[in-house]
Design a protein around this motif. Structure first.
Motif, PDB file in Angstrom:
ATOM      1  N   THR A 220       0.836  -1.206   0.000  1.00 32.07           N
ATOM      2  CA  THR A 220       0.000   0.000   0.000  1.00 32.07           C
ATOM      3  C   THR A 220       0.875   1.262   0.000  1.00 32.07           C
ATOM      4  O   THR A 220       2.003   1.236   0.479  1.00 32.07           O
ATOM      5  N   PHE A 221       0.317   2.338  -0.541  1.00 26.82           N
ATOM      6  CA  PHE A 221       1.086   3.586  -0.622  1.00 26.82           C
ATOM      7  C   PHE A 221       0.130   4.772  -0.605  1.00 26.82           C
ATOM      8  O   PHE A 221      -1.090   4.582  -0.521  1.00 26.82           O
ATOM      9  N   SER A 222       0.687   5.961  -0.657  1.00 25.70           N
ATOM     10  CA  SER A 222      -0.142   7.168  -0.616  1.00 25.70           C
ATOM     11  C   SER A 222      -0.026   7.915  -1.953  1.00 25.70           C
ATOM     12  O   SER A 222       0.856   7.622  -2.761  1.00 25.70           O
ATOM     13  N   GLU A 224       1.042  10.846  -2.263  1.00 19.08           N
ATOM     14  CA  GLU A 224       2.317  11.558  -2.225  1.00 19.08           C
ATOM     15  C   GLU A 224       3.471  10.646  -2.643  1.00 19.08           C
ATOM     16  O   GLU A 224       4.413  11.077  -3.306  1.00 19.08           O
ATOM     17  N   GLN A 225       3.365   9.367  -2.235  1.00 17.87           N
ATOM     18  CA  GLN A 225       4.396   8.402  -2.605  1.00 17.87           C
ATOM     19  C   GLN A 225       4.440   8.231  -4.129  1.00 17.87           C
ATOM     20  O   GLN A 225       5.517   8.142  -4.715  1.00 17.87           O
ATOM     21  N   ALA A 228       6.227  11.100  -5.535  1.00 24.49           N
ATOM     22  CA  ALA A 228       7.671  10.976  -5.290  1.00 24.49           C
ATOM     23  C   ALA A 228       8.300   9.935  -6.222  1.00 24.49           C
ATOM     24  O   ALA A 228       9.400  10.137  -6.731  1.00 24.49           O
TER      25      ALA A 228
ATOM     26  N   ILE B  13       5.922  17.085   6.499  1.00 26.63           N
ATOM     27  CA  ILE B  13       5.945  15.630   6.698  1.00 26.63           C
ATOM     28  C   ILE B  13       5.194  14.926   5.577  1.00 26.63           C
ATOM     29  O   ILE B  13       4.050  15.250   5.278  1.00 26.63           O
ATOM     30  N   GLY B  14       5.871  13.965   4.969  1.00 29.46           N
ATOM     31  CA  GLY B  14       5.247  13.204   3.896  1.00 29.46           C
ATOM     32  C   GLY B  14       6.285  12.403   3.152  1.00 29.46           C
ATOM     33  O   GLY B  14       7.489  12.505   3.424  1.00 29.46           O
ATOM     34  N   LYS B  15       5.819  11.571   2.230  1.00 30.19           N
ATOM     35  CA  LYS B  15       6.730  10.690   1.490  1.00 30.19           C
ATOM     36  C   LYS B  15       7.534  11.454   0.434  1.00 30.19           C
ATOM     37  O   LYS B  15       8.572  10.994  -0.012  1.00 30.19           O
ATOM     38  N   ARG B 294       1.968   8.990   9.110  1.00 24.38           N
ATOM     39  CA  ARG B 294       2.633   9.222   7.821  1.00 24.38           C
ATOM     40  C   ARG B 294       4.136   9.010   7.899  1.00 24.38           C
ATOM     41  O   ARG B 294       4.781   8.782   6.890  1.00 24.38           O
ATOM     42  N   GLU B 300       1.979   3.525   5.428  1.00 22.18           N
ATOM     43  CA  GLU B 300       1.160   4.436   6.224  1.00 22.18           C
ATOM     44  C   GLU B 300       0.161   3.619   7.039  1.00 22.18           C
ATOM     45  O   GLU B 300      -0.548   2.785   6.486  1.00 22.18           O
TER      46      GLU B 300
END
Lengths: 330, 327
Positions: A220-222, A224-225, A228, B13-15, B294, B300
């Motif tokens: 799983t990821f976000s 934002e990932q 990136a 804060i974040g990836k 996060r 996450e």
């Protein structure tokens, strides 16, 4: 009279012995099966198991149903084996075994990939074969076992040979030094649903951004990932994901979206991106997308015709090919 | 001030790694139209700040504030410190409503309506038991009513999950009900922002009446408070804002229970202070939890899981402190 009875019993036992044989399944269990197999049931990951039965040309031996086959996603299960839709259901919607219909159906073998199901069926004296399909290497063992069970060892060997040759062909033609960064994703749940994706992305000449040596099936990821990672190519599971990729502004800055390089993985007997006997086609299809020179050398349409005709014993037509590949771009 | 500082910090804060220099350059570009950043970088930072981090931060603060205010309002109305949106069944009812909307493939607005309607039905069901038992002030009956209501809607939810497509709808329902801010997006936020802020403000301004209610209905009436009216609209708005949190991020438990307790521990039991400050402390709590979720691991952690773990420990702490105070 007593002597005659003994001779009769011995004859019956001998007849049974002659018509039975043993095989070793992928849990190292010895299973006694009939000499000729014409009635099997599949439970658990039904589309995956069915795809392997189709691959040795024995779809007509499946007597169990597929409760979600009515959904359009799985329509090619019915196209490859039309009787599936009228077959008896032997598992519920939560994949639980419906034991009484199963006993009533009396299949010669039940195929499963779940060991708890093996134990349940053994308790009820139903012959069951366990299949394991986690890594790409397992495919050889699964298809060999199918060949042995159906007495179609030549077909199984032919499939293994085709698989190997396809991978070799792609490898030889991957002359490009720069490999694209690829993300295979379900954008609805924000995850990479299957570990096998790491294998086919690599074989097709891409670099999977989720390949960190993971062993879990799901990653799983976000949002934002994803930004990136900035993948060059995005392979998604459904047309709904394709819509999300292009309409959700959070994905707007990634290369794959900016350059319109988002594709939906094809679905036929099963989702090609998942564990299925159609995996060689997935690698070829992905290589077609990742590297344009492969596209010219091995057009996917031609490979599909050969594959389904040779292994599934199904002559796929142009409109079906178009439909299977049709949803794969915007 | 602390909350504003935390909001600024959470932008870092974040990836996606953003350095202080890039942050400063981006602000310079935004306010002074001069920067050393490339156009591509500005485009990406713009996306990260305004499409990803900003909606998520606002969502976290809004949910924390809503659950804090709803919890303190419910506790004051029912004169019961163990009441919260979760315990009264709002979250279970709203979850069922939202899952029903997803299964029926309703548009997002329809999902929101069902979320609120079933959240409200769950609270009504919990309260009904007070009248059936003819003990309208009984804490135990109210809690039992909430347990029954939650169990009923959880069972309905289980039926929905059982009958939904295991390859399509089910994973979405399961992941979403775990409670996650991963799906926070500006479009959904824009839809629920006004009713949620309105609810928080209304409840905060009417909190002075809650002090009168805590003296008992007769006493409150003698002080000129329209008890029935205050109770109805307080329950309505507390249910509205807590069910809308389910629309935004699924089920996030414990906040509605522990935030009012923490606020009372820090600032006393005056509802005029407890209700509005529960909004601020709830916002701080959920934003801090989200920052942890996060940044702690490569994956996450769904925020609902984290708030439950943190909430349990905080509740034990509050419980021990309260016991010491009483002793």
């Amino acid at each position: 009279m007593k002597k005659l009875s003994w001779i009769l019993v011995a004859t019956v036992v001998l007849a049974i012995q002659i018509n039975a044989r043993t095989i070793t399944d992928m849990a190292n269990r010895t299973v006694t099966i009939d000499e000729k197999i014409s009635k099997v049931a599949t439970v658990g990951s039904i589309p995956v198991i069915n795809s392997f039965i189709f691959a040795v040309g024995k779809g007509d031996t499946i007597v169990s149903g597929l409760n979600f086959a009515k959904k359009s996603t799985w329509k090619y299960q019915q196209i490859f084996q039309p009787s599936l839709i009228n077959n008896v259901e032997i598992q519920g919607v939560a994949r639980e075994i419906l034991i009484e219909p199963m006993i009533n159906l009396a299949p010669q073998i039940v195929f499963t990939m779940d060991f708890a199901t093996v134990e349940l069926l053994e308790k009820n004296n139903i012959p069951v074969v366990f299949l394991k399909w986690k890594n790409a290497e397992d495919i050889r063992e699964v298809i060999s076992l199918m060949g042995e069970i159906y007495n179609e060892k030549d077909v199984a060997l032919n499939y293994i040979e085709y698989f190997k040759n396809s991978m070799d062909k792609i490898e030889k033609n991957l002359t490009v030094e720069v490999k694209p960064k690829v993300l295979f994703a379900n954008l609805g749940t924000l995850d990479t649903p299957h570990l096998i994706a790491e294998w086919w992305i690599d074989k097709a000449g891409g670099i999977s951004v989720t390949n960190n040596g993971r062993t879990n099936e799901k990653f799983t990821f976000s949002h934002e990932q994803v930004i990136a990672w900035n993948p060059d190519i995005l392979i998604v599971e459904t047309p709904k994901d394709l819509k999300i990729a292009y309409e959700d502004s959070r994905f707007s800055t990634i290369n794959a979206v900016k350059n319109r390089q988002v594709f939906v993985a094809p679905v036929a007997a099963h989702k090609w991106s998942n564990r299925t006997s159609e995996l060689p086609l997935m690698v070829l299809w992905a290589a077609n997308i990742f590297h344009k020179n492969i596209q010219n050398a091995f057009p996917i349409e031609k490979e599909m015709k050969y594959f389904y005709d040779t292994f599934y014993k199904y002559k796929i037509n142009e409109s079906e090919i178009k439909e299977i590949l049709g949803n794969n771009h915007e | 001030m602390f909350l504003i500082g935390l909001i600024h910090l959470s932008f870092f804060i974040g990836k996606y790694p953003i350095s202080l220099n890039e942050y400063v350059q981006f602000l310079k570009y935004y306010f002074l139209n001069e920067t050393t950043l490339t156009e591509d970088k500005i485009e990406v930072l713009n996306n990260i700040f305004f499409n990803v981090r900003f909606p998520r931060i606002i969502t976290a603060v809004l949910i924390g504030a809503s659950l804090g205010v709803a919890g303190s309002t419910f506790q004051a109305i029912f004169v019961n410190p163990l009441v919260s949106p979760g315990i009264l069944g709002v979250l279970a009812g709203s979850s069922f409503g939202a899952a029903l909307g997803l299964v029926l493939s309703l548009p997002w607005f329809g999902v929101q309506i069902l979320t609120f309607v079933f959240g409200f039905c769950a609270v009504l069901l919990s309260i009904t038991f007070l009248f059936i038992s003819k003990r309208p002030k009984s804490t135990i009956i109210l809690i039992l009513g909430g347990i029954i209501s939650s169990a009923l809607f959880t069972s309905f939810l289980a039926i929905l999950k059982y009958s939904s497509d295991p390859y399509d709808v089910l994973p979405t329902i399961v992941f979403w009900l775990m409670g996650t801010l991963s799906y926070s997006d500006k479009n959904t936020l824009a839809l629920v922002f006004v009713p949620m802020v309105f609810g928080i403000v209304i409840l905060s301004f009417s909190s002075k009446y809650l002090n009168a209610l805590s003296l008992g209905d007769e006493e409150a009436k003698s002080l000129g408070v329209n008890v029935k009216y205050i109770k109805i609209y307080s329950i309505f708005f507390a249910t509205l804002i807590s069910s809308l949190t389910v629309v935004l991020a699924g089920v996030i438990g414990w906040i509605g229970l522990i935030i009012p307790h923490i606020t009372r521990l820090l600032f006393g039991a005056d509802n005029k202070i407890v209700v509005p400050l529960s909004a601020i402390i709830g916002g701080i709590f959920l934003l801090s939890s989200d920052m942890l979720s996060r940044s702690l691991f490569e994956y996450e952690i769904p925020i609902g899981i984290l708030t439950s773990i943190v909430g349990i420990f905080m509740f034990i702490f509050v419980f021990i402190k309260a016991k010491q105070t009483i002793c």
